[in-house]
Design a protein around this motif. Structure first.
Motif, PDB file in Angstrom:
ATOM      1  N   ALA A 164       0.791  -1.322  -0.004  1.00  0.00           N
ATOM      2  CA  ALA A 164       0.019   0.010  -0.140  1.00  0.00           C
ATOM      3  C   ALA A 164       0.821   1.275  -0.161  1.00  0.00           C
ATOM      4  CB  ALA A 164      -1.031  -0.116   1.175  1.00  0.00           C
ATOM      5  N   LEU A 165       0.202   2.206  -0.621  1.00  0.00           N
ATOM      6  CA  LEU A 165       0.924   3.683  -0.525  1.00  0.00           C
ATOM      7  C   LEU A 165       0.701   4.285   0.733  1.00  0.00           C
ATOM      8  CD1 LEU A 165      -0.158   4.881  -4.029  1.00  0.00           C
ATOM      9  CD2 LEU A 165       2.164   4.059  -3.349  1.00  0.00           C
ATOM     10  N   ARG A 166       1.615   5.200   1.171  1.00  0.00           N
ATOM     11  CA  ARG A 166       1.232   5.912   2.632  1.00  0.00           C
ATOM     12  C   ARG A 166      -0.061   6.743   2.179  1.00  0.00           C
ATOM     13  NH1 ARG A 166       3.093  11.156   1.629  1.00  0.00           N
ATOM     14  NH2 ARG A 166       4.951  11.534   0.172  1.00  0.00           N
ATOM     15  N   PRO A 167      -0.899   6.882   3.268  1.00  0.00           N
ATOM     16  CA  PRO A 167      -1.950   7.586   3.180  1.00  0.00           C
ATOM     17  C   PRO A 167      -1.998   9.091   2.802  1.00  0.00           C
ATOM     18  CG  PRO A 167      -2.083   6.106   5.079  1.00  0.00           C
ATOM     19  CD  PRO A 167      -0.719   6.175   4.493  1.00  0.00           C
ATOM     20  N   SER A 168      -0.596   9.601   3.154  1.00  0.00           N
ATOM     21  CA  SER A 168      -0.681  10.922   2.972  1.00  0.00           C
ATOM     22  C   SER A 168      -0.196  11.553   1.629  1.00  0.00           C
ATOM     23  CB  SER A 168       0.160  11.615   4.227  1.00  0.00           C
ATOM     24  OG  SER A 168       1.568  11.137   3.977  1.00  0.00           O
ATOM     25  N   LEU A 169      -0.030  10.434   0.667  1.00  0.00           N
ATOM     26  CA  LEU A 169       0.690  10.432  -0.540  1.00  0.00           C
ATOM     27  C   LEU A 169      -0.697  11.195  -1.499  1.00  0.00           C
ATOM     28  CD1 LEU A 169       2.883  10.549  -2.786  1.00  0.00           C
ATOM     29  CD2 LEU A 169       1.926   8.113  -3.242  1.00  0.00           C
ATOM     30  N   PRO A 170      -0.677  12.326  -1.880  1.00  0.00           N
ATOM     31  CA  PRO A 170      -1.856  12.780  -2.595  1.00  0.00           C
ATOM     32  C   PRO A 170      -1.920  12.202  -4.340  1.00  0.00           C
ATOM     33  CG  PRO A 170      -0.513  14.632  -1.873  1.00  0.00           C
ATOM     34  CD  PRO A 170       0.209  13.523  -1.559  1.00  0.00           C
ATOM     35  N   VAL A 171      -3.157  11.784  -4.502  1.00  0.00           N
ATOM     36  CA  VAL A 171      -3.337  11.051  -5.920  1.00  0.00           C
ATOM     37  C   VAL A 171      -4.486  11.909  -6.442  1.00  0.00           C
ATOM     38  CG1 VAL A 171      -3.687   9.226  -7.295  1.00  0.00           C
ATOM     39  CG2 VAL A 171      -2.406   8.980  -5.495  1.00  0.00           C
ATOM     40  N   VAL A 172      -4.373  12.518  -7.622  1.00  0.00           N
ATOM     41  CA  VAL A 172      -5.477  13.708  -7.876  1.00  0.00           C
ATOM     42  C   VAL A 172      -5.589  13.243  -9.493  1.00  0.00           C
ATOM     43  CG1 VAL A 172      -4.814  15.280  -6.284  1.00  0.00           C
ATOM     44  CG2 VAL A 172      -3.681  15.353  -8.392  1.00  0.00           C
ATOM     45  N   LYS A 173      -6.729  13.729  -9.767  1.00  0.00           N
ATOM     46  CA  LYS A 173      -7.073  13.532 -11.212  1.00  0.00           C
ATOM     47  C   LYS A 173      -7.593  14.967 -11.631  1.00  0.00           C
ATOM     48  CE  LYS A 173     -12.081  12.478 -10.832  1.00  0.00           C
ATOM     49  NZ  LYS A 173     -13.144  11.308 -11.536  1.00  0.00           N
ATOM     50  N   ASP A 174      -7.265  15.215 -13.017  1.00  0.00           N
ATOM     51  CA  ASP A 174      -7.871  16.336 -13.735  1.00  0.00           C
ATOM     52  C   ASP A 174      -7.856  16.225 -15.091  1.00  0.00           C
ATOM     53  OD1 ASP A 174      -8.456  18.792 -14.320  1.00  0.00           O
ATOM     54  OD2 ASP A 174      -6.701  19.841 -13.725  1.00  0.00           O
ATOM     55  N   PHE A 175      -9.383  15.764 -15.468  1.00  0.00           N
ATOM     56  CA  PHE A 175      -9.639  15.500 -16.864  1.00  0.00           C
ATOM     57  C   PHE A 175     -10.363  16.650 -17.498  1.00  0.00           C
ATOM     58  CE2 PHE A 175     -10.475  11.042 -15.048  1.00  0.00           C
ATOM     59  CZ  PHE A 175      -9.254  10.718 -14.820  1.00  0.00           C
ATOM     60  N   ALA A 176     -10.234  16.673 -18.912  1.00  0.00           N
ATOM     61  CA  ALA A 176     -11.101  17.778 -19.619  1.00  0.00           C
ATOM     62  C   ALA A 176     -12.375  17.219 -19.960  1.00  0.00           C
ATOM     63  CB  ALA A 176     -10.352  17.964 -20.826  1.00  0.00           C
ATOM     64  N   ASN A 177     -13.526  17.498 -19.432  1.00  0.00           N
ATOM     65  CA  ASN A 177     -14.864  16.978 -19.634  1.00  0.00           C
ATOM     66  C   ASN A 177     -15.052  15.687 -19.319  1.00  0.00           C
ATOM     67  OD1 ASN A 177     -15.644  19.641 -20.767  1.00  0.00           O
ATOM     68  ND2 ASN A 177     -14.670  19.209 -22.608  1.00  0.00           N
ATOM     69  N   ASP A 178     -14.207  15.063 -18.479  1.00  0.00           N
ATOM     70  CA  ASP A 178     -14.378  13.745 -18.034  1.00  0.00           C
ATOM     71  C   ASP A 178     -13.859  12.723 -19.083  1.00  0.00           C
ATOM     72  OD1 ASP A 178     -17.253  14.631 -16.054  1.00  0.00           O
ATOM     73  OD2 ASP A 178     -15.419  14.418 -15.244  1.00  0.00           O
ATOM     74  N   GLY A 179     -13.101  13.398 -19.753  1.00  0.00           N
ATOM     75  CA  GLY A 179     -12.745  12.358 -20.901  1.00  0.00           C
ATOM     76  C   GLY A 179     -11.318  12.713 -21.451  1.00  0.00           C
ATOM     77  N   PRO A 180     -10.581  11.636 -22.273  1.00  0.00           N
ATOM     78  CA  PRO A 180      -9.416  12.134 -22.549  1.00  0.00           C
ATOM     79  C   PRO A 180      -9.187  13.057 -23.689  1.00  0.00           C
ATOM     80  CG  PRO A 180      -9.985   9.870 -23.588  1.00  0.00           C
ATOM     81  CD  PRO A 180     -11.134  10.548 -22.707  1.00  0.00           C
ATOM     82  N   PRO A 181      -8.141  14.071 -23.844  1.00  0.00           N
ATOM     83  CA  PRO A 181      -8.099  14.891 -24.719  1.00  0.00           C
ATOM     84  C   PRO A 181      -8.049  14.104 -26.278  1.00  0.00           C
ATOM     85  CG  PRO A 181      -6.134  14.901 -23.697  1.00  0.00           C
ATOM     86  CD  PRO A 181      -7.147  13.762 -22.964  1.00  0.00           C
ATOM     87  N   SER A 182      -8.800  14.679 -27.254  1.00  0.00           N
ATOM     88  CA  SER A 182      -8.833  14.281 -28.473  1.00  0.00           C
ATOM     89  C   SER A 182      -7.331  14.793 -29.222  1.00  0.00           C
ATOM     90  CB  SER A 182     -10.011  14.700 -29.206  1.00  0.00           C
ATOM     91  OG  SER A 182      -9.899  16.200 -29.355  1.00  0.00           O
ATOM     92  N   ARG A 183      -7.193  14.169 -30.389  1.00  0.00           N
ATOM     93  CA  ARG A 183      -5.978  14.521 -31.048  1.00  0.00           C
ATOM     94  C   ARG A 183      -6.224  15.894 -31.248  1.00  0.00           C
ATOM     95  NH1 ARG A 183      -3.114  11.467 -36.500  1.00  0.00           N
ATOM     96  NH2 ARG A 183      -1.628  12.958 -36.747  1.00  0.00           N
ATOM     97  N   ALA A 184      -7.187  16.563 -31.830  1.00  0.00           N
ATOM     98  CA  ALA A 184      -7.385  17.929 -32.125  1.00  0.00           C
ATOM     99  C   ALA A 184      -7.013  18.925 -30.838  1.00  0.00           C
ATOM    100  CB  ALA A 184      -8.542  18.135 -32.558  1.00  0.00           C
ATOM    101  N   THR A 185      -7.483  18.288 -29.740  1.00  0.00           N
ATOM    102  CA  THR A 185      -7.249  19.171 -28.368  1.00  0.00           C
ATOM    103  C   THR A 185      -5.849  19.055 -28.090  1.00  0.00           C
ATOM    104  OG1 THR A 185      -9.597  18.347 -27.558  1.00  0.00           O
ATOM    105  CG2 THR A 185      -7.943  19.262 -26.027  1.00  0.00           C
ATOM    106  N   ALA A 186      -5.280  17.943 -28.279  1.00  0.00           N
ATOM    107  CA  ALA A 186      -3.649  17.942 -27.936  1.00  0.00           C
ATOM    108  C   ALA A 186      -2.774  18.894 -28.822  1.00  0.00           C
ATOM    109  CB  ALA A 186      -3.292  16.435 -28.033  1.00  0.00           C
ATOM    110  N   SER A 187      -3.264  18.867 -30.093  1.00  0.00           N
ATOM    111  CA  SER A 187      -2.550  19.869 -31.125  1.00  0.00           C
ATOM    112  C   SER A 187      -3.004  21.432 -30.734  1.00  0.00           C
ATOM    113  CB  SER A 187      -3.228  19.616 -32.748  1.00  0.00           C
ATOM    114  OG  SER A 187      -2.984  18.285 -32.979  1.00  0.00           O
TER     115      SER A 187
END
Length: 333
Positions: free
Chosen positions: A160-183
């Motif tokens: 297990a990881l230590r409880p105090s290690l932050p693991v955060v998510k930050d998605f665009a519109n709850d989905g992966p960026p498209s090829r156009a978005t990445a560009s």
């Protein structure tokens, strides 16, 4: 030879890059400025690695990264270990997950091919080894499928990881960026407008690239020591000699608790209740305000105060410059 000392950087990261065209093509790197680095990998601005220069694999996306490194050298050590888990001395032989199956012409072990699973499993391992486990690191995931792969590995392993290690998510519109978005994201760094991104920055574009998030904390520390308001150590209660020794300040907004560095360390380690030993705590409670403090935040402010004169001057003058420009504009009109 003079040793050059610098404050803990505002941001330094180790990132995972993935081709949006061929997901099996991966790259690991380090940078203090993820948006700029991504634009370099995508050929929008100068720079970038040769391995990411193939047009058939562009655009690339940063699918995750680790932040919180106390220096460039620290990030480079972590990057090398994550890139070469079959060789890294930071990983005990008994814990090694990746093993070389061949040798190069020079006789050195050949690096096994990366997969997202191997990178994430070795990332999980590295944040737990003694070399890195007490650093103020934070894990960031920017696309759902990579976060899902991370969670699958965490559920599979018994470590297990230590409880105090932050693991955060930050998605665009709850989905992966498209090829156009990445560009367009890469192009935005080169000066092209991306109105949607400007309105709601996400992922690497939402990361703090400067010390602005701790500006009030830095201002508080400057005022305390400039006007010699240190008082007594919040731990040992002895008088603090102004200008002598290293002293840390509570990071909570309305608290001016100051203490000797060794006292803070000893108190936070003992208060954790886990029997921790050593000199490097992770987090704990301020003896004065009883609010939570994180050792990494306190050390960033301390190193800025004692090593970062230019950085502090720039940070604290930012607001004044903006006010002056606003007044000048008002006069002209």
């Amino acid at each position: 030879m003079t040793i050059q000392t610098k404050p803990i950087p505002a941001l330094y990261t180790v990132y995972i890059l993935r081709s949006t065209v061929r997901h099996a093509s991966l790259y690991i790197g380090s940078t203090p400025h993820p948006p700029r680095r991504l634009s370099q990998h995508n050929g929008v601005s100068k720079g970038g690695a040769v391995r990411t220069s193939r047009g058939s694999l562009r655009p690339w996306e940063m699918v995750g990264l680790v932040s919180g490194f106390p220096s460039m050298v620290a990030a480079l050590k972590f990057e090398w270990a994550l890139t070469n888990p079959h060789l890294s001395m930071h990983i005990p032989s008994s814990s090694r997950l990746t093993v070389s199956r061949g040798t190069k012409r020079n006789g050195q072990p050949r690096r096994p091919a990366h997969s997202m699973g191997s990178i994430l499993s070795n990332l999980h391992l590295l944040v737990r080894v003694p070399s890195f486990e007490r650093w103020p690191l934070k894990l960031h995931f920017f696309v759902p499928d990579v976060l899902a792969a991370w969670k699958r590995w965490c559920a599979t392993t018994k470590d297990a990881l230590r409880p105090s290690l932050p693991v955060v998510k930050d998605f665009a519109n709850d989905g992966p960026p498209s090829r156009a978005t990445a560009s367009t994201s890469a192009a935005a760094e080169a000066g092209q407008e991306d109105a949607e991104q400007a309105r709601a920055p996400w992922g690497i574009y939402a990361l703090p690239l400067d010390y602005e998030p701790i500006k009030e904390y830095v201002e508080k520390g400057q005022a305390i020591f400039e006007f010699e308001r240190e008082g007594n150590c919040v731990v040992c209660r002895e008088t603090i000699d102004s200008g002598r020794g290293l002293h840390a300040v509570c990071s909570n907004k309305d608290c001016e608790g100051v203490g000797h560095l060794a006292c803070w360390s000893r108190n936070l380690l003992s208060a954790s209740g886990s029997g921790e030993t050593g000199i490097l705590p992770i987090h704990g409670e301020c003896p004065k305000c009883h609010g939570e403090v994180r050792w990494g935040d306190m050390m960033k402010e301390l190193t800025l105060r004692v090593r970062g004169g230019k950085e502090v001057e720039k940070l604290l003058k930012t607001k004044r410059r903006r006010v002056t420009k606003a007044k000048a504009k008002a006069v002209d009109t």
